[in-house]
Design a protein around this motif. Structure first.
Motif, short mmCIF file in Angstrom:
data_model
loop_
_atom_site.label_atom_id
_atom_site.label_comp_id
_atom_site.label_asym_id
_atom_site.label_seq_id
_atom_site.Cartn_x
_atom_site.Cartn_y
_atom_site.Cartn_z
N ILE A 1 -0.68 0.53 -5.06
CA ILE A 1 -1.33 1.21 -3.69
C ILE A 1 -2.80 0.68 -3.68
O ILE A 1 -2.88 0.22 -2.42
CB ILE A 1 -1.88 2.66 -4.27
N ALA B 1 -3.45 -1.12 0.02
CA ALA B 1 -4.66 -0.93 0.87
C ALA B 1 -5.40 -1.89 1.20
O ALA B 1 -5.94 -2.10 2.30
CB ALA B 1 -5.34 0.35 0.14
N MET C 1 -1.54 0.45 4.31
CA MET C 1 -1.35 2.03 4.07
C MET C 1 -2.05 2.80 5.22
O MET C 1 -3.07 3.29 5.10
CB MET C 1 -1.84 2.56 2.69
N TYR D 1 -2.01 8.81 4.25
CA TYR D 1 -2.09 9.17 2.94
C TYR D 1 -1.40 10.80 2.62
O TYR D 1 -1.32 11.50 3.86
CB TYR D 1 -3.35 9.15 2.37
N LEU E 1 -7.36 11.14 -3.12
CA LEU E 1 -6.65 9.88 -2.82
C LEU E 1 -7.28 9.31 -1.66
O LEU E 1 -7.38 8.15 -1.60
CB LEU E 1 -5.20 10.03 -2.83
N LYS E 2 -7.59 10.12 -0.63
CA LYS E 2 -8.25 9.83 0.66
C LYS E 2 -9.42 8.92 0.29
O LYS E 2 -9.76 8.03 0.97
CB LYS E 2 -8.30 10.83 1.51
N LEU F 1 -8.69 5.47 -1.08
CA LEU F 1 -8.23 4.56 -0.05
C LEU F 1 -9.44 4.07 0.93
O LEU F 1 -9.49 3.16 1.39
CB LEU F 1 -7.12 5.19 0.86
N PRO G 1 -7.17 4.50 6.29
CA PRO G 1 -6.07 5.34 6.82
C PRO G 1 -6.66 6.43 7.84
O PRO G 1 -7.62 7.09 7.37
CB PRO G 1 -5.33 5.72 5.74
N GLU H 1 -3.39 11.91 7.93
CA GLU H 1 -2.86 12.71 6.70
C GLU H 1 -1.41 13.17 6.68
O GLU H 1 -1.15 14.12 7.73
CB GLU H 1 -3.67 13.93 6.26
#
Length: 338
Positions: A184, A188, A193, A196, A235-236, A239, A251, A254
């Motif tokens: 990942i 990224a 990516m 997400y 996770l956002k 990233l 990114p 969503e």
């Protein structure tokens, strides 16, 4: 006396080896015949060739050792033949633990995973006393780690000197394979990516996990397990942090998990033909519905465990991925991203 480390060519295992050497210990490492030895380059260790699934080779590897760190595992969320994961993580664990006990080892630190701990639904991070069952385990990796930990508990009940540690999601340098999280980070870094899913994990620097292993060997109570974690983070946010450090656009989209399932099914079907691990898996999406947050308070209190901010782990990972050139995964322009 010598300390044996299994999984020493891997991400966590090699970090453990480096910490042991820094503490002046004599280290023996278990390697397979075709192991990638880059993580052991220039390290003064005794190499023993063997396979966890071969009990005789484990007996030879364990001769004359004082302590054992069992960090070897098949860490895949998908495999063409899932039995390979079970064989390595359950049968292999049983073989090495029995061999170490027969050799009269003083103490064993077994590397489990937070995936064996039951996730809470009330928003409070899970802890060691959140007891999961086999029915809570999703996929071959989680099932195999759960049953390996059960085997440890059975041996502990018979008097085996085993301490269990449960690392969360490690990040940092020397993720050669790389791990699913490392993949990942690499994607990224490349700006590959754009979207997400809404989930969260506990991220920790791999070197803090390694130090936690040494603390568990020194101070851990036999029969106990200790979460070795770090910061809980969506996770956002991870990233966005990677994008900021690597100079990429974060990114913006969503995606609902349901929208990705067709892609995951297609990726797994293609992988059955190619044998290559898919970037997105059905089980990975199922896991993503949970916010996998964990507390390291017990390890902090009993072991003196500490962890650095997740940003330092991400920074170290990006610097390493940018300068390293493992085949197949890291593209030449990644270095320019940082």
């Amino acid at each position: 006396m010598t300390t044996l480390v299994t999984g020493a060519t891997g991400f966590v295992g090699s970090a453990i080896v480096r910490r042991l050497l820094a503490h002046g210990e004599e280290v023996r490492v278990l390697v397979r015949e075709r192991s990638d030895l880059r993580n052991l380059d220039s390290l003064r260790v005794e190499k023993v060739c063997g396979d966890l699934r071969n009990s005789q080779s484990m007996e030879l590897a364990c001769r004359g050792i004082k302590n054992l760190y069992h960090a070897a595992a098949d860490y895949r969320l998908w495999a063409r033949d899932s039995q390979e994961i079970f064989n390595s993580n359950i049968e292999g664990t049983d073989n090495v633990l029995r061999a170490a006990l027969d050799a009269g080892v003083t103490k064993i630190v077994h590397t489990s995973s937070v995936c064996t701990i039951k996730l809470r639904s009330d928003g409070i991070p899970s802890a060691e006393n959140d007891i999961a069952t086999a029915d809570d385990m999703l996929g071959a990796y989680k099932q195999s780690k759960f049953h390996a930990e059960v085997r440890c508990q059975q041996l502990i009940a018979l008097g085996a000197p085993i301490v269990i540690v449960n690392p969360s999601t490690p990040i940092g340098p020397r993720d050669v394979k790389p791990t699913p999280t490392g993949r990942i980070i690499v994607e990224a870094m490349r700006g590959a990516m754009p979207a997400y899913v809404n989930t969260g994990l506990n991220f920790v620097h791999v070197d803090d996990v390694a130090e936690g292993h040494l603390l568990a060997m020194e101070k851990g109570r036999i029969g106990e397990r200790y979460i070795l974690g770090g910061d809980d983070l969506p996770l956002k946010s991870l990233l966005y942090m990677i994008a900021e450090i690597a100079g990429r656009t974060p990114p913006k989209i969503e995606l609902p998990r349901r929208a990705i399932y067709p892609l995951a099914w297609a990726a797994e079907s293609a992988s059955l033909l190619t044998g290559k691990e898919p970037f997105v898996t059905v089980n990975g999406l199922r896991l993503a519905k949970n916010w996998m947050y964990f507390s390291s308070e017990k390890a902090e209190r009993e072991l003196g465990y500490r962890f650095r901010p997740v940003r330092e782990a991400v920074q170290d990972a990006i610097e390493w991925f940018s300068s390293a050139s493992p085949p197949g995964v890291y593209l030449s322009h990644v270095a320019a991203a940082s």
